[in-house]
Design a protein around this motif. Structure first.
Motif: not given
Length: 259
Positions: A73-100
Motif C-alpha cells: 500500500l505504501l508503494g501504491l500511495y507514493l506512486g498514484d495515491g493521495h490523502i485528503i485531510s480536511k476538517r470534515k473530509q478525510h480519506h486515502l485514495s488510490v486511482f486504478c485503471n478500470a480494466m485492471q
C-alpha cells in the motif's frame, strides 16, 4: 423534524448513555434513527463531550498490523495515491485503471488489512476506479502527506517505514510498479545471417516526477539485485527501466504485470 415528547427523548438519552446503539434505540422507541443521532449529539454537547471516531490505527493504538499489505500500500500511495485531510473530509485514495480489476481488488484488500475499521468504497469515473478508505488516521500511516504535490516536497520514509520496506521489499516494488509503472514488450531489429529480423523483449518501467520517490524505488531495486537504468525522455530522467533478462525474470516472479 417530527416532535416527540420529552419523556421519549429522556428514555432515548438514558439508553444511549448505557451504551445502546442508535439503531437499537430507534427501533425500541419507534423514533427515526436521525432523530436519535441528533439527540445523542445534543446530549454530548450539553455535557461538554467531544466525539472521537473509533479507530484501529496502528500508530495511535500500538497494535500490530499486516506489514506485507502495508509495504504494498505504501508503494501504491507514493506512486498514484493521495490523502485528503480536511476538517470534515478525510480519506486515502488510490486511482486504478478500470480494466485492471485485479489491481482494484488488491488495493482495497491492502487498505482493509492495514486498517479494518474505516469504510472502503469504490468511486467509478470514466476509465478509472478510485479506491477510497475513509479515516483521518491515514496521515498517521503515511506521514509523507502534506500540502501540494508529492514531487514539490521532500519524501523521506520514517525509520519504522524503512524497516517495513526492508523486511518486505518486493511488496513495496510491486506497489510502485502497479501504481506508476508497467510491464511492456519492446522490440528492435537485428541482422541474423544477413537478414534483418524483429526481436521482442519484455521490460519494466517506473515513471515518477519526484526524484525522492524514484530514489526509494532504485535503492530498493539495488538491494534486490535488480539492474536498472534511467531512461531519459525529452531531457527528463523520470523513467526507471529494467530490461536485463535476469532482472526481468526476477520482476516477473515477484511483481508481474498489472491485471
Amino acid at each position: 423534524m417530527e416532535q416527540h415528547s420529552p419523556s421519549i427523548r429522556a428514555q432515548a438519552v438514558a439508553l444511549m448513555r448505557q451504551g445502546v446503539p442508535n439503531r437499537t434505540v430507534a427501533e425500541r422507541l419507534n423514533v427515526p434513527r436521525g432523530t436519535v443521532g441528533w439527540w445523542r449529539s445534543e446530549d454530548r454537547r450539553a455535557r461538554g463531550e467531544t466525539y472521537e471516531q473509533p479507530t484501529d490505527c496502528p500508530r495511535c493504538t500500538g497494535r500490530g498490523f499486516d506489514q506485507v499489505a502495508y509495504s504494498y500500500l505504501l508503494g501504491l500511495y507514493l506512486g498514484d495515491g493521495h490523502i485528503i485531510s480536511k476538517r470534515k473530509q478525510h480519506h486515502l485514495s488510490v486511482f486504478c485503471n478500470a480494466m485492471q480489476t485485479g489491481l482494484i481488488s488488491a488495493a482495497e484488500d491492502a487498505m482493509r488489512k492495514v486498517m479494518a475499521l474505516p469504510s472502503v468504497k469504490q468511486r467509478h469515473k470514466p476509465g478509472c476506479v478510485e479506491v477510497k478508505s475513509y479515516t483521518k488516521h491515514w496521515t498517521c500511516m503515511f506521514p509523507q502527506h502534506g500540502p501540494g504535490k508529492k514531487h514539490e516536497r521532500r519524501i523521506v520514509l520514517e525509520p519504522w517505514q524503512q524497516e517495513v520496506v526492508d523486511a518486505h521489499p518486493w511488496e513495496f516494488v510491486r506497489g510502485l510498479i502497479h501504481s506508476d509503472g508497467c510491464r511492456v514488450t519492446n522490440w528492435t531489429t537485428r541482422m541474423v545471417a544477413g537478414e534483418r529480423k524483429r526481436y521482442e523483449y519484455p521490460r519494466y518501467f517506473f515513471t515518477n516526477v519526484s526524484e525522492d520517490i524514484r530514489r526509494l524505488c532504485t535503492d530498493t531495486l539495488d538491494k534486490l539485485g535488480i539492474e536498472w537504468t534511467h531512461c531519459t525522455r525529452h531531457g527528463n530522467p523520470y523513467n526507471i527501466s529494467v530490461a536485463r533478462k535476469a532482472s526481468v525474470a526476477l520482476m516477473d516472479a515477484h511483481v508481474g504485470a498489472k491485471y
